[in-house]
Write a protein that holds these residues in place. Structure first.
Motif, mmCIF file in Angstrom:
data_model
loop_
_atom_site.group_PDB
_atom_site.id
_atom_site.type_symbol
_atom_site.label_atom_id
_atom_site.label_comp_id
_atom_site.label_asym_id
_atom_site.label_seq_id
_atom_site.Cartn_x
_atom_site.Cartn_y
_atom_site.Cartn_z
ATOM 1 N N GLU A 100 43.544 2.369 33.792
ATOM 2 C CA GLU A 100 44.422 2.947 34.798
ATOM 3 C C GLU A 100 45.559 2.027 35.250
ATOM 4 O O GLU A 100 46.628 2.508 35.615
ATOM 5 C CB GLU A 100 43.597 3.346 36.032
ATOM 6 N N SER A 132 51.404 5.541 38.189
ATOM 7 C CA SER A 132 50.723 5.230 39.436
ATOM 8 C C SER A 132 49.732 4.086 39.239
ATOM 9 O O SER A 132 48.903 4.119 38.333
ATOM 10 C CB SER A 132 49.986 6.456 39.972
ATOM 11 N N GLN A 136 48.310 2.915 44.384
ATOM 12 C CA GLN A 136 48.975 4.190 44.651
ATOM 13 C C GLN A 136 47.989 5.354 44.580
ATOM 14 O O GLN A 136 48.044 6.278 45.392
ATOM 15 C CB GLN A 136 50.099 4.410 43.640
ATOM 16 N N GLN A 137 47.098 5.316 43.594
ATOM 17 C CA GLN A 137 46.106 6.380 43.471
ATOM 18 C C GLN A 137 45.154 6.385 44.667
ATOM 19 O O GLN A 137 44.733 7.448 45.136
ATOM 20 C CB GLN A 137 45.331 6.220 42.172
ATOM 21 N N THR A 138 44.826 5.202 45.143
ATOM 22 C CA THR A 138 43.981 5.102 46.336
ATOM 23 C C THR A 138 44.664 5.754 47.531
ATOM 24 O O THR A 138 44.043 6.518 48.284
ATOM 25 C CB THR A 138 43.679 3.625 46.651
ATOM 26 N N LYS A 140 47.144 8.003 47.424
ATOM 27 C CA LYS A 140 47.297 9.443 47.188
ATOM 28 C C LYS A 140 45.999 10.187 47.480
ATOM 29 O O LYS A 140 46.001 11.229 48.146
ATOM 30 C CB LYS A 140 47.710 9.691 45.738
ATOM 31 N N ASN A 141 44.876 9.649 46.991
ATOM 32 C CA ASN A 141 43.592 10.328 47.168
ATOM 33 C C ASN A 141 43.166 10.403 48.630
ATOM 34 O O ASN A 141 42.495 11.352 49.037
ATOM 35 C CB ASN A 141 42.506 9.621 46.352
ATOM 36 N N ASN A 146 47.474 16.936 46.144
ATOM 37 C CA ASN A 146 47.886 16.817 44.747
ATOM 38 C C ASN A 146 49.311 17.287 44.491
ATOM 39 O O ASN A 146 49.686 17.551 43.349
ATOM 40 C CB ASN A 146 46.919 17.604 43.849
ATOM 41 N N GLU A 156 54.317 7.424 48.865
ATOM 42 C CA GLU A 156 53.158 6.766 48.270
ATOM 43 C C GLU A 156 53.457 5.306 47.940
ATOM 44 O O GLU A 156 52.620 4.427 48.147
ATOM 45 C CB GLU A 156 52.780 7.532 46.995
ATOM 46 N N TYR A 176 39.176 2.535 45.835
ATOM 47 C CA TYR A 176 39.517 3.436 44.728
ATOM 48 C C TYR A 176 38.275 3.991 44.040
ATOM 49 O O TYR A 176 38.121 5.212 43.886
ATOM 50 C CB TYR A 176 40.386 2.675 43.718
ATOM 51 N N ILE A 180 37.264 8.648 44.355
ATOM 52 C CA ILE A 180 37.913 9.470 43.341
ATOM 53 C C ILE A 180 36.901 10.481 42.800
ATOM 54 O O ILE A 180 35.682 10.303 42.941
ATOM 55 C CB ILE A 180 38.495 8.627 42.178
ATOM 56 N N ASN A 224 40.598 10.789 34.613
ATOM 57 C CA ASN A 224 41.937 11.317 34.377
ATOM 58 C C ASN A 224 41.962 12.842 34.357
ATOM 59 O O ASN A 224 42.936 13.468 34.784
ATOM 60 C CB ASN A 224 42.492 10.756 33.058
#
Length: 284
Positions: A100, A132, A136-138, A140-141, A146, A156, A176, A180, A224
């Motif tokens: 990732e 990302s 960033q994913q952390t 966003k989640n 979404n 973000e 993270y 997820i 993913n």
């Protein structure tokens, strides 16, 4: 000279060389119109206006993102199955980082290369793809839905940078991995390991066996598209993705050559078995 004589006087006929340009009373040739500076001035004005609008928009997004309370991320630690990344085997963390965000330890919330690619995709294709980081994913989640938009992507980025300033890399990775979606209603890595493999990611947990290299790669490859990739029915696409993950783990020194070969052998000999709880994939 009398007027009558002057009118009868022969006039000289002026001849021009056709190869030479004709000139008028102005300083520029007749055949070359004055330079048009208007279009350049218009372009410059439009550029300045665009820069001002973009700066104002960016400032607004920064203001809105600054309202996010990054202290709230610590509530993830209150989950019953929360496991700190400090207590996980290195290859578990490596499975997700290599797949990732391989530059996770080097950037400060966003990766310029990946982010540039994602922003160009947003502008050109009207769709945010890739780029990302784990941070960033952390963000966003936890904070956003979404929605795939330029506005959300910009907010973000700012929040991710703020998170990096407040938390260590291990803390961010813990947030993270524990927040997820892994499919089948599993929202943290420990629950996913228990559910799919009857294993644990916690090295201090003696009740379950420790998750293997292959199982770690399978979970990292699944997030993913958790609804597409099925651990109980490994498709060719899913298997190829797992192989890519294992290769990246080896290249980035999260696993040794022997661990890599062992995981590949297990992947090629995955068997389906039935437990009391559910059908699970057993890789031996």
């Amino acid at each position: 000279m009398k007027r009558r004589q002057r009118d009868n006087y022969p006039k000289e006929k002026t001849t021009y060389d056709q190869n030479e340009p004709h000139y008028n009373t102005y300083y520029q040739p007749v055949g070359s119109p004055p330079k048009k500076k208007k279009s350049k001035r218009l372009f410059l004005r439009m550029l300045i206006i665009f820069i001002i609008i973009f700066a104002l928009f960016t400032g607004l997004m920064y203001f809105l993102s600054s309202r996010a309370n990054v202290d709230d991320l610590q509530t993830i630690e209150n989950k019953s199955n929360f496991v700190s990344s400090d207590n996980m085997p290195n290859y578990v963390k490596g499975a997700f980082i290599s797949m990732e965000d391989e530059r996770f330890s080097k950037h400060h919330g966003f990766d310029i290369k990946g982010t540039t690619r994602a922003l160009f995709s947003t502008i050109g294709e009207h769709d945010v793809q890739g780029g990302s980081t784990i941070t960033q994913q952390t963000v966003k989640n936890y904070y956003y839905n979404n929605e795939r938009s330029f506005t959300r992507k910009l907010k973000e980025l700012f929040v991710a940078h703020k998170v990096e300033q407040q938390y260590s890399k291990n803390q961010i990775l813990s947030f993270y991995l524990n927040n997820i979606y892994y499919g089948n209603n599993q929202y943290d890595i420990e629950s996913a390991a228990n559910y799919y493999f009857g294993a644990t990611t916690n090295q201090n947990n003696s009740y379950y066996p420790i998750i293997t290299v292959l199982q770690s790669a399978m979970l990292a490859s699944k997030v993913n598209a958790p609804s597409v990739y099925d651990i109980n029915n490994v498709s060719n696409n899913f298997k190829n993705r797992i192989k890519v993950n294992l290769e990246k783990m080896r290249q980035q020194n999260y696993i040794s050559d022997s661990q890599y070969q062992e995981a590949l052998s297990q992947l090629n000999n995955c068997l389906l078995y039935t437990s009391d709880a559910a059908d699970d994939l057993l890789c031996v």
